[in-house]
Design a protein around this motif. Structure first.
Motif, PDB file in Angstrom:
ATOM      1  N   LEU A   1     -12.394  31.474 -11.417  1.00 39.68           N
ATOM      2  CA  LEU A   1     -12.844  32.724 -12.042  1.00 39.68           C
ATOM      3  C   LEU A   1     -14.328  32.894 -11.762  1.00 39.68           C
ATOM      4  O   LEU A   1     -15.090  31.942 -11.809  1.00 39.68           O
ATOM      5  CB  LEU A   1     -12.618  32.670 -13.562  1.00 39.68           C
ATOM      6  N   GLY A   2     -14.735  34.132 -11.483  1.00 38.23           N
ATOM      7  CA  GLY A   2     -16.141  34.387 -11.186  1.00 38.23           C
ATOM      8  C   GLY A   2     -16.509  33.766  -9.856  1.00 38.23           C
ATOM      9  O   GLY A   2     -15.637  33.480  -9.029  1.00 38.23           O
ATOM     10  N   GLY A   3     -17.792  33.538  -9.617  1.00 43.31           N
ATOM     11  CA  GLY A   3     -18.201  32.971  -8.343  1.00 43.31           C
ATOM     12  C   GLY A   3     -19.683  32.726  -8.327  1.00 43.31           C
ATOM     13  O   GLY A   3     -20.316  32.681  -9.379  1.00 43.31           O
ATOM     14  N   ALA A   4     -20.230  32.601  -7.129  1.00 38.09           N
ATOM     15  CA  ALA A   4     -21.636  32.232  -7.027  1.00 38.09           C
ATOM     16  C   ALA A   4     -22.562  33.439  -7.135  1.00 38.09           C
ATOM     17  O   ALA A   4     -23.771  33.293  -7.171  1.00 38.09           O
ATOM     18  CB  ALA A   4     -21.878  31.493  -5.721  1.00 38.09           C
ATOM     19  N   VAL A   5     -22.027  34.641  -7.184  1.00 37.61           N
ATOM     20  CA  VAL A   5     -22.881  35.816  -7.391  1.00 37.61           C
ATOM     21  C   VAL A   5     -22.465  36.469  -8.709  1.00 37.61           C
ATOM     22  O   VAL A   5     -21.317  36.385  -9.108  1.00 37.61           O
ATOM     23  CB  VAL A   5     -22.783  36.831  -6.224  1.00 37.61           C
TER      24      VAL A   5
ATOM     25  N   ILE B   1     -11.292  39.127  -2.504  1.00 39.84           N
ATOM     26  CA  ILE B   1     -11.994  38.124  -3.323  1.00 39.84           C
ATOM     27  C   ILE B   1     -11.136  37.497  -4.419  1.00 39.84           C
ATOM     28  O   ILE B   1     -11.560  36.542  -5.049  1.00 39.84           O
ATOM     29  CB  ILE B   1     -13.269  38.720  -3.977  1.00 39.84           C
ATOM     30  N   PHE B   2      -9.949  38.052  -4.667  1.00 42.50           N
ATOM     31  CA  PHE B   2      -9.082  37.463  -5.694  1.00 42.50           C
ATOM     32  C   PHE B   2      -7.740  37.079  -5.089  1.00 42.50           C
ATOM     33  O   PHE B   2      -7.201  37.809  -4.242  1.00 42.50           O
ATOM     34  CB  PHE B   2      -8.818  38.457  -6.833  1.00 42.50           C
ATOM     35  N   THR B   3      -7.165  35.971  -5.542  1.00 44.45           N
ATOM     36  CA  THR B   3      -5.789  35.636  -5.166  1.00 44.45           C
ATOM     37  C   THR B   3      -4.840  36.504  -5.997  1.00 44.45           C
ATOM     38  O   THR B   3      -5.244  37.113  -6.991  1.00 44.45           O
ATOM     39  CB  THR B   3      -5.460  34.165  -5.476  1.00 44.45           C
ATOM     40  N   GLN B   4      -3.578  36.535  -5.599  1.00 47.61           N
ATOM     41  CA  GLN B   4      -2.592  37.311  -6.351  1.00 47.61           C
ATOM     42  C   GLN B   4      -2.520  36.822  -7.801  1.00 47.61           C
ATOM     43  O   GLN B   4      -2.421  37.611  -8.730  1.00 47.61           O
ATOM     44  CB  GLN B   4      -1.220  37.218  -5.674  1.00 47.61           C
ATOM     45  N   GLU B   5      -2.629  35.497  -7.985  1.00 50.03           N
ATOM     46  CA  GLU B   5      -2.557  34.931  -9.343  1.00 50.03           C
ATOM     47  C   GLU B   5      -3.736  35.429 -10.183  1.00 50.03           C
ATOM     48  O   GLU B   5      -3.579  35.743 -11.359  1.00 50.03           O
ATOM     49  CB  GLU B   5      -2.589  33.398  -9.305  1.00 50.03           C
ATOM     50  N   GLU B   6      -4.897  35.480  -9.565  1.00 47.38           N
ATOM     51  CA  GLU B   6      -6.081  35.915 -10.300  1.00 47.38           C
ATOM     52  C   GLU B   6      -5.971  37.399 -10.662  1.00 47.38           C
ATOM     53  O   GLU B   6      -6.399  37.823 -11.736  1.00 47.38           O
ATOM     54  CB  GLU B   6      -7.346  35.637  -9.475  1.00 47.38           C
ATOM     55  N   ILE B   7      -5.393  38.186  -9.766  1.00 50.05           N
ATOM     56  CA  ILE B   7      -5.189  39.599 -10.074  1.00 50.05           C
ATOM     57  C   ILE B   7      -4.130  39.736 -11.173  1.00 50.05           C
ATOM     58  O   ILE B   7      -4.306  40.500 -12.132  1.00 50.05           O
ATOM     59  CB  ILE B   7      -4.783  40.374  -8.795  1.00 50.05           C
TER      60      ILE B   7
END
Lengths: 474, 474
Positions: free
Chosen positions: A179-183, B430-436
């Motif tokens: 979740l989130g990231g470096a920015v 920037i997101f995987t399907q799971e993250e979405i």
């Protein structure tokens, strides 16, 4: 799954030495820093990496066994207390600093990394990690994420949530997500912000991307001694109103001063003082001298008895050591004490302090006030003696009355210590049932079977399990 | 419910004049600032208070009619575009400043309150509201909350989410809830933080508690002209590394300079410049002179052609007017343009600018770069001519390639303009399907019937409704 099978399976995942399961060995894990409630965990397991955490969680999930992530156990609201005999997943072996990117000012740590060690590891390049809870020498950054920990310097720099850019997390079913990231400011919902402060109810954080900051070029620390709490409170408001944002702005009242002066780092504050303010400026050295003079002028305007700018690093360090040991030092002037943690709008400071003093007089229990005055985060310390029949219960009741005062003036019931089990029944003081239900629904998205730190944070109509209540003795 | 019944019911709630429903009158509401996609709303309704919003939402909810909250319509990602013929709930009549508490530094506004009007309303006491999007003169604070809006000064002061303490919100079923409050860091989950930036998919915010700040005592603005983009980028890194945090640190490249110089506020920048940096210090005046000198020294170290500190308020105002009109000024040098919005780790600035320049060369479309350099938030402006067959599609493709570059270096696909419909299909970058899926599940907690701004923010396997694609012409 019986106990023998469970231990064997856990040992298969993390290795035989990384599981504690004998009753005698489990005693140390019956509570965290909130010692009034104790309960025996079923086992404590020490994974070494994310894959092991995921495998442990999957095992427990598939067998319907509840579990709790645990850092250094310094939490003050019982968030890591295994009230249902949960399995504790200790993250202390996952304590590595994985990477530092000085150019982009980020670092990646494992959850068991000790707060202050991060600052020490990056100090050679002139950087530091800002959130500075008093327990910084032992608490873990993973625990800080769970509780959204603060500290004196959060007035200027913000609490943990302002410093966490992203996390890797094992979901309560064993799935690993990022979740989130470096920015900062990723699109979509701010799930990182949701995880920070969720007190271990949404999953187990296994990696944390944090912001690191350039060390301020200079520091100037002012100590101001007052004959009146009101004058000290007015000074706090006036400093903030002047446009200066100090790095820290701390206050201690008469009882607190008595405590710290009896502790390991006495400064020599006069015994008849009503309040001490510790005001620290940090930033670029240019102009700092003038700012310190402005602070001194404001103190004088509010009838300060004595005001002094630290003349050496040694002097400054002593003032802070004295302040930071305030909680522990209470043990010198009272057999037991209970730390409270509430937040109020800054302008209500004088009124709230008067009302706390009324509660103290009525109850007969002394209350020491130590707090982050700049952001209205109070830490009333309720002094009591658990050997006196009924006094522990009275202290709990007094704590609840203090929180009610905070809620009454538009404040809240915890600034940085979390809700855990200590304050779960105080949540209705500031949330309606609908607002609590909405939060429970969000929790269920992550934690549908309620296996990950169950029965914390939210009030329960009735406790599932009876817990042993024991006094908090020092 | 047929159209006639719907209009009658809406008029019953808000009054006959507060509903727009004739096809010709609805044309103005077919899109927001993202004009490439247009669609006709079923009606536009203008409630005057929270109760009316709740009644409208309940009516629509009970009849299964989808709806979208709308502010000033300045959004740049199509968040307020009624792609399913939704009913638009415009908040522009709910534009009051409800209260200001100078002592505790908070204000309460209705969502239709215009961003800059808040600063104007509190300026007499020396306060201001920090988030400063370029559209500040027209955009609403409710819209800023929806998109988590930023602005040049967010480098030092943070984006909208850092300034919103609480909201009152009408849930998608018409229930009114309060989230957060007048003090920061409430216990429980950070639902306020979740709402900010949720692009109208979780409910309709009807009141907003914001932080207000004391105006900085002084401001110093430095403009630095470069012959090389790399040198300008290196200066950005070096300034940040020095420990100085400017209030703003903006950059424009050669094509952007050509645009702003053709616009309404030309500064007179030489035509052969490679880049301009606008660096603004703010804070206490003590020490500011020395800090400005340090900035100038850093610029010189990186081969600046010319560097100048603003000598008057007039000069500073011109520099900012020139910068703030950069988007609009593109209309002077190109028939059409498309604003992109990506974030990258600051250290990758030179590399990313080179890759954007490659994309420009390969595609044959000019790209102007205007950006918040200090926090790595790029705004590439893709110039095109919709009259040339296929060029609009090419511009869209180029935009997507630019976002891919941002994602590749560990950045993200939007800094402050939101996802809306513009970037919903870029989310998998920037997101995987799971993250979405996890985000969609969270959305469903608030918005279970998907009636509140449906089919935005997340990629859809297939669009439910065909939308008319039209060129973005100026």
């Amino acid at each position: 799954m019986n106990q023998e099978q469970l231990v064997a399976e856990l040992q298969r995942i993390v290795g035989p030495k990384e599981v504690i399961h004998k009753p005698d060995d489990l005693i140390a894990y019956e509570c965290d820093g909130f010692t009034i409630v104790r309960a025996r965990p079923r086992a404590v397991v020490f994974p070494n990496n994310t894959q092991q955490v995921a495998a442990v969680v999957k095992l427990l999930h598939d067998n319907g066994i509840p579990f709790i992530p645990r850092g250094a156990g310094t939490g003050l609201s019982g968030g890591a207390t295994p009230i249902n005999g949960e399995v504790l997943i200790s993250l202390v072996k996952m304590n590595r600093l994985l990477s530092v990117d000085f150019k982009n000012r980020t670092a990646v740590v494992e959850p068991g990394h000790v707060n202050l060690k991060l600052t020490n590891a990056i100090a050679h390049e002139g950087y530091y990690y800002a959130p500075d809870p008093s327990s910084g020498m032992s608490c873990t950054i993973g625990g800080n994420v769970g509780e959204n920990a603060g500290g004196p310097h959060c007035l200027k720099y913000g609490v943990t949530s302002n410093h966490v850019l992203g996390v890797e997390m094992v979901m309560p079913d064993g799935e690993i997500v990022t979740l989130g990231g470096a920015v900062p400011d990723m699109p979509g919902y701010d799930l990182t912000g949701l995880i920070v402060g969720s007190e271990g109810t949404m999953g187990i954080v296994t990696k944390i991307v944090v912001r690191i900051l350039k060390k301020p070029q200079g520091v100037k620390t002012v100590v101001a001694l007052y004959d009146s709490v009101d004058d000290a409170s007015q000074t706090v408001s006036a400093v903030i109103a002047s446009g200066i944002i100090p790095g820290a702005l701390e206050m201690m009242d008469r009882v607190a001063i008595e405590g710290v002066e009896a502790g390991n780092y006495p400064v020599g504050y006069p015994k008849d003082l009503a309040a001490v303010l510790l005001i620290e400026l940090d930033g670029l050295t240019a102009g700092m001298e003038a700012m310190a003079e402005q602070i001194v002028d404001i103190c004088r305007q509010y009838h300060v008895r004595e005001v002094r700018v630290a003349q050496s690093d040694k002097e400054r360090t002593l003032w802070w050591a004295n302040r930071k040991t305030a909680f522990g030092a209470m043990g010198k002037i009272s057999p037991d004490y209970m730390v409270q943690d509430g937040v109020i709008p800054r302008s209500r400071l004088p009124e709230v302090l008067r009302r706390i003093s009324d509660i103290s007089r009525r109850s007969g229990l002394r209350i020491a006030n130590v707090f982050h005055a700049g952001d209205g985060n109070l830490h009333p310390l309720i002094l009591f003696n658990s050997a006196n029949p009924g006094e522990t219960e009275l202290a709990v009741k007094v704590g609840s009355e203090v929180l009610q005062v905070c809620a009454d003036v538009g404040g809240t019931i915890t600034g940085e210590h979390g809700v855990g089990i200590e304050k779960q029944h105080d949540m209705p003081k500031i949330f309606t049932q609908e607002e609590i239900d909405a939060q429970v629904e969000i929790m269920r998205v992550f934690n549908p079977h309620n296996l990950c730190n169950p029965d914390k944070l939210f009030p329960k109509p009735s406790r599932c399990v009876e817990v042993k209540r024991a006094a908090h003795t020092h």
